[in-house]
Design a protein around this motif. Sequence first.
Motif: not given
Lengths: 627, 118
Positions: A406, A409-410, A413, A456, B10, B53, B81-83, B100-101
Amino acid sequence: MPTTKVSRSLSEIDSNSFITIFSQSPISTQIFTPKGVSVAANRAWEKLWKIKHDDIKGKYNVLTDPQLKAHKIAPYIRRAFKGEVVEVPSIKYEPQKTVAVKGAVAYRWVSAIAYPIKNNEGKIINVVIQHEDVTERKAAEDRLTESKDLFDTIWSAALDAKVISDREGKVLEVNSAYCRLYGYSREELLGKNFAIIFPPQKRRMVRENYRKTFESKREGGIFESKVTSKTGKEYIVESHYSFIVQHGKRTAMLSVVRDITERKQSLKLIEEERARLTLALEAGNIGVWDWNTKTNELMWTEKVYELHQVPKDRPITLEYFITLIHPDDMVMMQESIAKALRNEAVFCPTFRIITPQGTVRWLNTRAIVFFDAKGRPVRMLGATSDVTEQKRLEEDKNDFISIATHELKTPVTSLKAYAEVLEQKFRRSGDEESAQHLAKMNAQLDRLTSLIGDLLDATKIEGGKLQMQRDLFAFDDLVSEISEELQRTTDRHELIVRDDSRKKVLADRERIGQVLTNLISNAIKYSPHSKKIVITSKATLGEVLVSVRDSGVGIPKAKQEKVFERFYRVSGPDGNTYPGLGLGLYISSEIIKRHGGRIWVTSTPGKGSTFIFSLPVKARIPQGNNH
Amino acid sequence: MKKILIADDDPAICDAVKMMLEMEGYQVGTTVDGATIYRMESEMPDLLLLDIWMSGQDGREICKYLKARESTKHIPIIMVSASRDIEKSAREAGADDFLSKPFKMADLLGKVALYVNR
């Protein structure tokens, strides 16, 4: 034999008295003429021979009796008629064979004494034969001989060493097994005190103990001792002793000695083995259980009670164990047991229990099933250990990986966003070259995203948390879409698409897309020198079938099953591995399996591989967690 | 000019997506703190890009809140979301769409265009 003195007093007695004595006498008596003719016999005679003397009087001649001849008795009789007193050995008379006698029954063993009666001049006036019926005695003798023979056989043939000794310990009888055991001959032992088989310094004590044992109240017993034979060989023996009692008194001791050296050694080895096993089980914190599938009896070792936190005095049944299983794992456990009993699968489940105190523990148990001659299960023997700690660690690890991916991924992105924006900017300003660079950067970011996603997904699969959706979509559209996308990543290969299923499919579109992406990118990756990759889709009974064929390095037969395993990476012909995490096929396989489909590969090393998967048109996706 | 609000904890994502959207001609506001959305009284955006989140906040709660409020229930919300697995609960919270990210720019722009003009 009447002597002269006696005869003088006898001659005073009335002859009638003698006749009475003669006829009343219990001893069978028969009187013959000097020529052998029977003239008189008493009642006892008649009783013995079961005939009336009157029937043979004057007719029977003892000197010509053929039976006597046959029995070789005739010489004895003749001697009596010649004047000797003769003891006739016992023979088996069969009266019906005698010439003049009819109707008499059975046989008798008879011994006799024959003597002449002489007158004063010494002339033989009569010969008397007196018979004794020794049939009973003979039978008893025979029985005795038989039993002696029997005894001898049993005694000498025995494998066990046997000795009979008297009150003092003197050897009365000893068999060959005993002699062999101690290395002494029969002659060396017979008549000697048995203590000689012991070393001199021990003999006194041995004799003392022997006497004590003989005098004691105990009627018998068993004891073990270590003995050394004459040849120096050491044995461990087990002696059974008992007493021979005659007329109410102990006269001798019978000892049966068995060499248990080997048995002792085996027991020692077994005991050592058992101790080792117990130690190993304890060190591994493993409990052992035993289930009789027919009687349903269940046995637990102490450790198993501990693992389940059940008090040790509680009786254990299968039903009780079942009440401990966590409800979420019940179905899985029942299926595992059923499959094992049908010999379809190995029994090795990991499951949760809820202890009587209410705590949840993770246990792993593995067992083997025993089957009878008809193939029916009779017993299950297993070992259980607590894996709560491992499970927690695994969960922590999986949680960590989820969080980590997770987090990864931030920044990706925003990186991707920047890269795409820049690419756009360069395109709009006409700088195609820079735009191309950014496009390549973007492709790499996609690849990074994909790797993170694989990591994942693999973690989710391990944790049983891989979720799938149900989308209704045109299958061929997906195939073309993915193929086009991937064609853009390579200019060395030509992706030929023959999508011909013409079906709408109920499945997780994104996941199936993931599988296609994986198969096609593998095809590209593993055929660096070849050009064509053929992707086909078609419909069969209730299923769509997809194949991705390349003419690349191929996969050796032995490895074809393994490629779908986690972490498996193929090595090229020169031994080094191709880039990648080794998760793609594992995840693809899992996705297809979860949809109720199948995935497999056919391949020839050097020629290429064809990966094929089938997907039910209405995918059967079970919801919820699975372990 | 349509106004878009981005809520993501972020700052880099906020910045990059703002750049992306401004290039397309949108007016863009950002916030890293979901709590500020609750206090939104005036100057409502035409579309909200909402991260699920966020530190201290669950985007789904914010979504439910906005969709229940008279003054804000008309605002289209795209949850991010990343999920991927969370999509279902996002839609259940009232989101109009889900992304999704990391997302492709084309996908983002496409969805934004779709909902902002409703």
